[in-house]
Structure formats: C-alpha cells, structure tokens
Scaffold this motif. Structure first.
Motif, PDB file in Angstrom:
ATOM      1  N   TRP A  90       0.838  -1.186   0.000  1.00  0.00           N
ATOM      2  CA  TRP A  90       0.000   0.000   0.000  1.00  0.00           C
ATOM      3  C   TRP A  90       0.888   1.256   0.000  1.00  0.00           C
ATOM      4  CZ3 TRP A  90      -5.214  -0.865  -0.266  1.00  0.00           C
ATOM      5  CH2 TRP A  90      -5.663  -2.134   0.090  1.00  0.00           C
ATOM      6  N   ARG A  91       0.247   2.350  -0.456  1.00  0.00           N
ATOM      7  CA  ARG A  91       0.901   3.656  -0.405  1.00  0.00           C
ATOM      8  C   ARG A  91      -0.122   4.673   0.070  1.00  0.00           C
ATOM      9  NH1 ARG A  91       2.814   6.425  -5.912  1.00  0.00           N
ATOM     10  NH2 ARG A  91       0.544   6.668  -6.082  1.00  0.00           N
ATOM     11  N   VAL A  92       0.243   5.396   1.142  1.00  0.00           N
ATOM     12  CA  VAL A  92      -0.633   6.435   1.640  1.00  0.00           C
ATOM     13  C   VAL A  92       0.089   7.770   1.486  1.00  0.00           C
ATOM     14  CG1 VAL A  92       0.167   6.041   4.019  1.00  0.00           C
ATOM     15  CG2 VAL A  92      -1.949   7.295   3.613  1.00  0.00           C
ATOM     16  N   THR A  93      -0.605   8.739   0.888  1.00  0.00           N
ATOM     17  CA  THR A  93      -0.068  10.082   0.673  1.00  0.00           C
ATOM     18  C   THR A  93      -0.929  11.047   1.468  1.00  0.00           C
ATOM     19  OG1 THR A  93       0.617   9.464  -1.571  1.00  0.00           O
ATOM     20  CG2 THR A  93       0.498  11.818  -1.046  1.00  0.00           C
ATOM     21  N   ARG A  94      -0.281  11.873   2.311  1.00  0.00           N
ATOM     22  CA  ARG A  94      -1.060  12.728   3.212  1.00  0.00           C
ATOM     23  C   ARG A  94      -0.395  14.112   3.307  1.00  0.00           C
ATOM     24  NH1 ARG A  94      -4.750  10.989   7.100  1.00  0.00           N
ATOM     25  NH2 ARG A  94      -3.927   8.845   7.002  1.00  0.00           N
ATOM     26  N   SER A  95      -1.243  15.135   3.338  1.00  0.00           N
ATOM     27  CA  SER A  95      -0.779  16.518   3.523  1.00  0.00           C
ATOM     28  C   SER A  95      -1.554  17.128   4.672  1.00  0.00           C
ATOM     29  CB  SER A  95      -1.006  17.348   2.254  1.00  0.00           C
ATOM     30  OG  SER A  95      -0.263  16.824   1.160  1.00  0.00           O
ATOM     31  N   ALA A 115      -5.663  13.311   1.935  1.00  0.00           N
ATOM     32  CA  ALA A 115      -5.102  11.951   2.085  1.00  0.00           C
ATOM     33  C   ALA A 115      -5.568  11.103   0.917  1.00  0.00           C
ATOM     34  CB  ALA A 115      -5.537  11.318   3.410  1.00  0.00           C
ATOM     35  N   GLN A 116      -4.706  10.199   0.501  1.00  0.00           N
ATOM     36  CA  GLN A 116      -5.037   9.283  -0.590  1.00  0.00           C
ATOM     37  C   GLN A 116      -4.373   7.935  -0.303  1.00  0.00           C
ATOM     38  OE1 GLN A 116      -4.491  10.738  -4.573  1.00  0.00           O
ATOM     39  NE2 GLN A 116      -4.322   8.680  -5.454  1.00  0.00           N
TER      40      GLN A 116
END
Length: 371
Positions: A90-95, A115-116
């Motif tokens: 998995w990959r989680v991208t968060r700002s 978040a994605q």
C-alpha cells in the motif's frame, strides 16, 4: 506490517524532499537512526505516524507544527509512506492543513488536510480512497491497530521513555498504564475479583442450601427407617454402615448416599414386585374374561335347550297342523275343477230354465195354430 519507503516534503525540519528507503536495510536486521540533535531523527518517525494516522504524538495533535518552518509560502507539504500489510503493498499520501498563497488574487488561503490510499496491483498503483475519512477507515482495517495502540506497542513516543526512567514507582505505574493501556487489564482484574467474591458468596449460599437439603434427606431416610436397615440384608453388594459414623459434612453426605443407595435398592425391589403384581393382575383379568365368556356360552346353551324342549312338546300339534296344511295344499289343486263344476251347474240351471220357457212358448204357439 513492513515499511518500504518514506518520502517527506516540507515536513518538520525538511524543506526539500527526503526519501528513506527501508528496503535498503532489510538484510541488516536491527538498524539505528542516528544523527545530531535537530537533524530530524524523530521527524522520520513522526512522518511514519502522520502518514498512517494523520497525527504526531509529540505535537499534541497540532498539525500546523508539522509544516517545515523553512518552507516558502508556495512550497508543498507532503508525506508518502509505502508499506506491506499481509500480502498487499500500500501507499498512503497525506498533507496537513496549512496556509498557502491564493492561486488568484492576493492573500493566503487554507489548504485542507488531504489523504489518498493506493494499492500496488500488477506493477502499478491503483487508487482505493481519496478522502481522509475513507483513508482512515480503510487503514484501520488494513493495519488492525488504531493510533493509540500503534504508539503503545510499535512506536514509543518521544520523551516517554526518559519520563519512565526518572519517574517514581507510582508515577511509573501510571505511565505504564498510559503507555500500554493497562486499564483494560485492570478492568479484567476488577471484574475477576468481583466474580471471585460473587463465587465465594454463591458457594456460601450453596453450602447452606446443601446443609438444609442434607438435613431434609437425613430426616426422610430416618422416617423411612433406612438408617437402621442392614445393608447386607437388603443389598448384598452394599457395605454395612457404622451407626456411630462421624458427623462431618463428608461423613453425613456419605451416609446419605448410602441411604439413597438403599432407597434405590428398595425402589427397585418394589418396582419388580409391582411389575410381577401387574403381570399377575393381567393374567387374572384374562382368566376372568375367559370365564365370563364361558358362562355366557353356557347360559346361551341352556336357553337353547329350554327352547328346544318347548318345541318338542308342541310337536304333535305341529304335526296335526302340518297334515291340515298338506290336505289344504292338495285341495287347493282341485280348486279350479270345483269352481268349473260350480260354474257348469249354474250354466245348466240357466239352460234348463231357458228350455222350460222355450217349451212353454212353443206349446202356446202350437195351441194357437191348432185353434
């Protein structure tokens, strides 16, 4: 869960993008994140925690502290965490939420928390969730731990260990409760203590009930005379009971148990006697039924004999009536002849009368002619 890659941009002390390749240390086993104070060692762990859960424990949940102070207003802030849970990568991208210049006009605007979540499938990333609430829900199922549990068993928050070492015994115990969430286990202990006390009370109550039931059983056995019955006389397999048996609870229960065995033996004997009496009763009932049937048959035979004797006494009259009946039947055969004879006599009488009248008329005519 296994970490593969961490990417930090505009996060903590890092203005420019920094990449930590955890796979490069995969064969090293345990490794150390080392550096001078302020080099960003804790920020690496903060980035992992923020990427997975959207918060950092040492900043008390203040996301505005996450953005690097070195960033220009237009610089982005982003954290990317790649990990494997189970057999899936998995990959989680968060700002975090921060202020940035407006794209149109002057002034600043707030960039919302974003978040994605992506899944690695067949050599490419496929999006699974694109809102913070959806990402949090999916990660909760994927990771199996919430943020508090993750911080208690995986990532020890900064300064918590030093606080633990310097704390007094009572404070250390409270800290351990806070770090490892032992309130649940304390609740278990309290519940178990309550159950123990309830069980002891139940045992005490049950013991009183046993005493009462045991006394009633002893009274009933004494009333039935089972205490003074010789066991060998009633049940050859039972042992003789000492009349001076001890008065302890175990001895009383054993004595009652022997009395119950005797009562059971007596009940079996009475049951066998009842079964035998029932069988005898059924045989007697069948014999009685047969005798009643025989008596009825004999009564019918006597009644038939009396009727036969009466008919035999009436036999002469019956024979006479039979003779008359036979004669009447024979006479009945002559009825047509007799009736024909009677009719002929009537016809003859009528003919003779007619002849006489005719002769008289003839004489009259002859006389008239001669004259």
């Amino acid at each position: 869960m296994k970490l593969h890659r961490l990417e930090l941009t505009g996060f903590g002390p890092f203005r420019n993008t920094q990449i930590v390749d955890f796979d490069a240390f995969e064969t090293d086993g345990i490794f150390l994140i080392a550096g001078r104070t302020g080099a960003g060692k804790s920020s690496v762990l903060d980035g992992v925690c923020f990427g997975l859960y959207g918060g950092v424990p040492r900043y008390e949940g203040s996301e505005r502290r996450l953005r690097s102070d070195h960033c220009d207003p237009a610089d982005p802030t982003r954290v990317v965490v790649e990990f494997t849970a189970g057999d899936t990568r998995w990959r989680v991208t968060r700002s975090p939420e921060y202020d940035r210049p407006k794209q149109r006009g002057t002034g600043m605007t707030t960039e919302p928390h974003r978040a994605q979540l992506d899944e690695w499938i067949d050599g490419e990333w496929v999006g699974r969730a694109a809102r913070p609430v959806d990402v949090a829900r999916d990660l909760d199922e994927i990771l199996g731990l919430n943020q508090q549990q993750f911080l208690q068993v995986i990532l020890l928050a900064q300064n918590r260990f030093a606080e633990f070492l310097l704390a007094k015994n009572d404070d250390r115990q409270r800290l351990l409760r806070r770090l490892f969430g032992t309130r649940t286990y304390e609740g278990y202990q309290t519940a178990l203590d309550e159950r123990r006390r309830a069980a002891e009370a139940h045992v005490t109550t049950a013991g009183e009930g046993v005493q009462m039931l045991l006394a009633e059983a002893e009274t009933m056995l004494a009333a039935d005379g089972l205490e003074g019955i010789d066991a060998e006389a009633t049940d050859p397999g039972a042992a003789a009971v000492d009349a001076e048996a001890g008065t302890s609870l175990e001895d009383r229960i054993a004595a009652v148990a022997r009395g119950v065995q005797r009562a059971a033996y007596r009940a079996d004997s009475l049951r066998r006697e009842s079964d035998e009496a029932e069988a005898t009763h059924r045989a007697a009932d069948r014999a009685h039924t047969d005798l009643v049937a025989l008596r009825d048959a004999q009564t019918d035979r006597a009644r038939a004999r009396d009727a036969l004797a009466a008919r035999e006494a009436e036999q002469p009259a019956i024979d006479a009536d039979r003779s008359i009946l036979d004669a009447a039947r024979e006479a009945e055969e002559l009825r047509p002849v007799l009736e024909a004879e009677a009719a002929a006599e009537i016809a003859l009488s009528s003919a003779l009368a007619t002849e006489e009248r005719a002769l008289a008329q003839w004489q009259t005519v002859v006389v008239a002619i001669e004259a």
